[in-house]
Design a protein around this motif. Structure first.
Motif, PDB file in Angstrom:
ATOM      1  N   MET A   2      54.321  40.759 131.978  1.00 20.21           N
ATOM      2  CA  MET A   2      55.027  39.519 132.206  1.00 20.21           C
ATOM      3  C   MET A   2      53.997  38.451 132.574  1.00 20.21           C
ATOM      4  N   SER A   3      54.080  37.324 131.965  1.00 17.91           N
ATOM      5  CA  SER A   3      53.095  36.285 132.221  1.00 17.91           C
ATOM      6  C   SER A   3      53.617  35.279 133.248  1.00 17.91           C
ATOM      7  N   ALA A   4      52.702  34.733 134.040  1.00 23.69           N
ATOM      8  CA  ALA A   4      53.061  33.737 135.054  1.00 23.69           C
ATOM      9  C   ALA A   4      53.075  32.358 134.406  1.00 23.69           C
ATOM     10  N   PRO A   5      53.965  31.494 134.877  1.00 23.88           N
ATOM     11  CA  PRO A   5      53.986  30.145 134.293  1.00 23.88           C
ATOM     12  C   PRO A   5      52.735  29.375 134.690  1.00 23.88           C
ATOM     13  N   THR A   6      52.211  28.596 133.806  1.00 20.36           N
ATOM     14  CA  THR A   6      51.033  27.770 134.082  1.00 20.36           C
ATOM     15  C   THR A   6      51.462  26.317 134.199  1.00 20.36           C
ATOM     16  N   TYR A   7      50.797  25.612 135.081  1.00 27.57           N
ATOM     17  CA  TYR A   7      51.105  24.206 135.293  1.00 27.57           C
ATOM     18  C   TYR A   7      49.969  23.366 134.726  1.00 27.57           C
ATOM     19  N   THR A   8      50.315  22.386 133.973  1.00 25.47           N
ATOM     20  CA  THR A   8      49.297  21.502 133.422  1.00 25.47           C
ATOM     21  C   THR A   8      49.225  20.236 134.253  1.00 25.47           C
ATOM     22  N   ARG A   9      48.047  19.691 134.316  1.00 24.84           N
ATOM     23  CA  ARG A   9      47.863  18.445 135.065  1.00 24.84           C
ATOM     24  C   ARG A   9      48.434  17.286 134.263  1.00 24.84           C
ATOM     25  N   PRO A  10      48.975  16.292 134.976  1.00 24.86           N
ATOM     26  CA  PRO A  10      49.426  15.100 134.252  1.00 24.86           C
ATOM     27  C   PRO A  10      48.213  14.340 133.718  1.00 24.86           C
ATOM     28  N   PRO A  11      48.390  13.541 132.697  1.00 27.64           N
ATOM     29  CA  PRO A  11      47.242  12.789 132.165  1.00 27.64           C
ATOM     30  C   PRO A  11      46.674  11.851 133.225  1.00 27.64           C
ATOM     31  N   ARG A  12      45.346  11.668 133.198  1.00 30.98           N
ATOM     32  CA  ARG A  12      44.670  10.817 134.191  1.00 30.98           C
ATOM     33  C   ARG A  12      45.046   9.354 133.997  1.00 30.98           C
ATOM     34  N   ALA A  13      45.073   8.658 135.116  1.00 28.39           N
ATOM     35  CA  ALA A  13      45.342   7.226 135.072  1.00 28.39           C
ATOM     36  C   ALA A  13      44.112   6.510 134.532  1.00 28.39           C
ATOM     37  N   THR A  14      44.294   5.308 134.123  1.00 22.83           N
ATOM     38  CA  THR A  14      43.153   4.542 133.616  1.00 22.83           C
ATOM     39  C   THR A  14      42.164   4.301 134.743  1.00 22.83           C
ATOM     40  N   ARG A  15      40.929   4.130 134.425  1.00 19.75           N
ATOM     41  CA  ARG A  15      39.871   3.954 135.428  1.00 19.75           C
ATOM     42  C   ARG A  15      39.955   2.602 136.121  1.00 19.75           C
ATOM     43  N   GLY A  16      40.697   1.660 135.587  1.00 23.25           N
ATOM     44  CA  GLY A  16      40.764   0.332 136.173  1.00 23.25           C
ATOM     45  C   GLY A  16      41.307   0.339 137.588  1.00 23.25           C
TER      46      GLY A  16
END
Length: 68
Positions: A1-15
């Motif tokens: 059984m595999s564990a759910p993986t969480y992905t990071r949200p996309p990074r905000a702009t550097r501004g």
């Protein structure tokens, strides 16, 4: 059984957030510093306030604390 993986949200702009302080946010602390510095450098004004008994007692206590 595999564990759910969480992905990071996309990074905000550097501004980032462009914050600017109003002119008085710098002027007021500078003005207060200069006023207090002038009070320290001119002790003659403190002697005029020493004519009142309650203030003279307070000034004596402050001098004692400062001397420690």
């Amino acid at each position: 059984m595999s564990a759910p993986t969480y992905t990071r949200p996309p990074r905000a702009t550097r501004g980032g957030v462009d914050m600017r302080l109003p002119w008085w946010a710098l002027a007021l602390p500078v003005l207060a510093f200069v006023a207090l510095l002038l009070l320290i450098l001119n002790p003659a004004d403190a002697h005029a306030a020493a004519e009142q008994p309650a203030i003279s007692h307070l000034l004596e206590r402050l001098e004692q604390l400062a001397a420690r």
